[in-house]
Design an enzyme around this catalytic site. Structure first.
Site, short mmCIF file in Angstrom:
data_model
loop_
_atom_site.label_atom_id
_atom_site.label_comp_id
_atom_site.label_asym_id
_atom_site.label_seq_id
_atom_site.Cartn_x
_atom_site.Cartn_y
_atom_site.Cartn_z
N LYS A 1 -9.23 2.13 -0.41
CA LYS A 1 -7.78 1.55 -0.92
C LYS A 1 -7.76 0.89 -2.32
CE LYS A 1 -4.00 -1.11 -1.34
NZ LYS A 1 -3.82 -2.57 -1.71
N ASP B 1 -2.16 2.72 1.77
CA ASP B 1 -2.27 1.17 2.28
C ASP B 1 -1.19 1.15 3.61
OD1 ASP B 1 0.42 1.52 1.36
OD2 ASP B 1 0.64 -0.16 0.14
#
Length: 202
Positions: A111, A130
């Site tokens: 991420k 996320d």
DNA sequence: ATCCCGAGGG
DNA sequence: CCCTCTGGAT
């Protein structure tokens, strides 16, 4: 996709930074924390320590105090110090430009790596997944997966590469303003017609 | 699967 | 009190 782009044409990363290193550090701090609080912390941290050299040289206890209010502060401080030390020693103080080089850095997962590549360098190596992107993708039926890596794989197959970077920012905006985790505002949501789970819990 | 961890909303 | 916030390492 068209509606998402129409609703949030100017969606962008809400973290404040002046360099790729600062974006990397801000993104590490953003784990389980609002971007607003991250910006509060980094305003002071980056004013005092703008470069990877400065951050790597900061005593751990002082770094912990800077980032204390973002939560997980011992892990985050330790990771930031270690990460910046590696950047100074192996990358001339600049974050590298590939997933393969970014992910081994302390505190950096897919991420965070995707955020740095996409936002700082304009490189669409993957889709940022996320908590918001995962939740909205499941609610709208774009994926049935829980594992962020599997969610990312599904999104990469569904979306043209040219939209990978903007898509996440638009989903995050919508996730914060309308489709929040606790009490999504389904009655005023512009995606109502497309959403298979209007009125359904979770 | 579990731990790290503070702040704010309901 | 409980849940959530742009996760990652063990």
């Amino acid at each position: 996709m068209r509606r998402l782009r129409a609703d949030y044409p100017d969606a962008e990363c809400a973290l404040r930074y002046n360099s790729p290193v600062q974006l990397l550090v801000a993104t590490i701090l953003s784990a389980q924390c609002t971007d607003e609080r991250v910006n509060l912390v980094t305003a002071r941290l980056f004013a005092d320590c703008p470069t990877a050299e400065d951050l790597a040289g900061l005593p751990l206890e002082r770094l912990e105090r800077y980032v204390q209010s973002t939560g997980f502060f011992r892990n985050k401080a330790k990771n930031i110090k270690a990460c910046c030390t590696t950047l100074v020693e192996e990358y001339d103080g600049q974050p590298p430009r590939t997933l393969e080089e970014l992910v081994p850095l302390a505190g950096v997962g897919r991420k965070t790596a995707n955020v740095v590549l996409g936002v700082a360098y304009g490189i669409a190596a993957g889709v940022v997944v996320d908590t918001h992107v995962g939740r909205l993708s499941r609610r709208t039926g774009l994926t049935t997966q829980e594992d962020p890596v599997r969610v990312e794989r599904d999104l990469m197959e569904l979306l043209p590469r040219s939209r990978w970077i903007d898509f996440s920012h638009q989903m995050i905006y919508h996730g914060r303003q309308v489709c929040d985790a606790r009490r999504p505002k389904c009655d005023t949501c512009s995606f109502r017609r497309f959403c298979p789970r209007v009125g359904v819990a979770d």
